[in-house]
Design a protein around this motif. Sequence first.
Motif, PDB file in Angstrom:
ATOM      1  N   ARG A  86       6.687   6.667   0.106  1.00 53.98           N
ATOM      2  CA  ARG A  86       7.812   7.998  -0.253  1.00 53.98           C
ATOM      3  C   ARG A  86       8.706   8.726   0.274  1.00 53.98           C
TER       4      ARG A  86
ATOM      5  N   GLU B 233      10.974  10.201  -2.302  1.00 52.33           N
ATOM      6  CA  GLU B 233      11.498  11.533  -2.110  1.00 52.33           C
ATOM      7  C   GLU B 233      12.602  12.249  -2.093  1.00 52.33           C
TER       8      GLU B 233
ATOM      9  N   ASP C 263       4.976   4.587   4.162  1.00 53.36           N
ATOM     10  CA  ASP C 263       5.905   5.968   4.338  1.00 53.36           C
ATOM     11  C   ASP C 263       7.202   5.340   3.802  1.00 53.36           C
TER      12      ASP C 263
END
Length: 277
Positions: free
Chosen positions: A140, A144, A137
Amino acid sequence: MGQRAVREALASGLLSQPWRGVVMRAENALKLVTMAEAALLVIGDPVVLSGPTSLAVHGISAAASTKIHVTVPYGRRIKSKPGLVVHQGYYRPMDVIEIDGLATFPIDLALADFLCDGDRRTAFAALDEAMRGLPPDHVRKLRENVRERLEDRRDRRGIHRASTLLDLATGMAESPPESVLRLVVVEAGFPVPEPQYEITAVDGRVVYRLDMAWPSRRIALEYDGYAAHEERGDRDADRDARMAARGWITIRAVAADLRDPGRLLKELEDAFHLRSG
């Protein structure tokens, strides 16, 4: 110390003067933090560490450089000096953080900028290293954040290249050379390999972990770093033979192949041709 004492210390080598206006202990002249602080002092506010220097301050070893990179706002006409590269760019006060008392860009902004205008291989290895060891996570989220920084850039040059590198990074390479190797084979036109692919026994136990692989073709690509492999020739050969018994072709790359990948790419091409029949 006084001017005379400073001059004597410079002449004796006790002190070093990388740029006019700053002196430091000669023993610190190779320390990143000291040189970065000297660069900020020489240029004067407003200025921020950027590019590979910013990434190195964040602990990214792939971005290590003998030159210090800084960015000043548009309108400040500051010339670069030997060992000190001055860039002009737009940034906001909120885009600047401090690490060890040094004004620098956050890692997502530094990565976005370097992916656009830095050395392609170094930038990709730095991005992969920044992702390494992070929970999925967090990887990710970093991806982003970097993508948002790219979208916010006023200078659109290099955006496509940066986006391509961002999509290719996984954070699973175990070293910067492995990251570079992945980039070399993909840019040569080969399919994107799976990183750290596991070969398991019947009971599910992991037998081998491959640096990268194309499982559907049973082709493996291993990077042999000098320190890790200089005395492992026989062991690697035995492993390759065991992999061959499982139907795998193992191709090994060394540091020289990153500089001149002709031999490596030919072996890969032959392996793909063999497995496409």
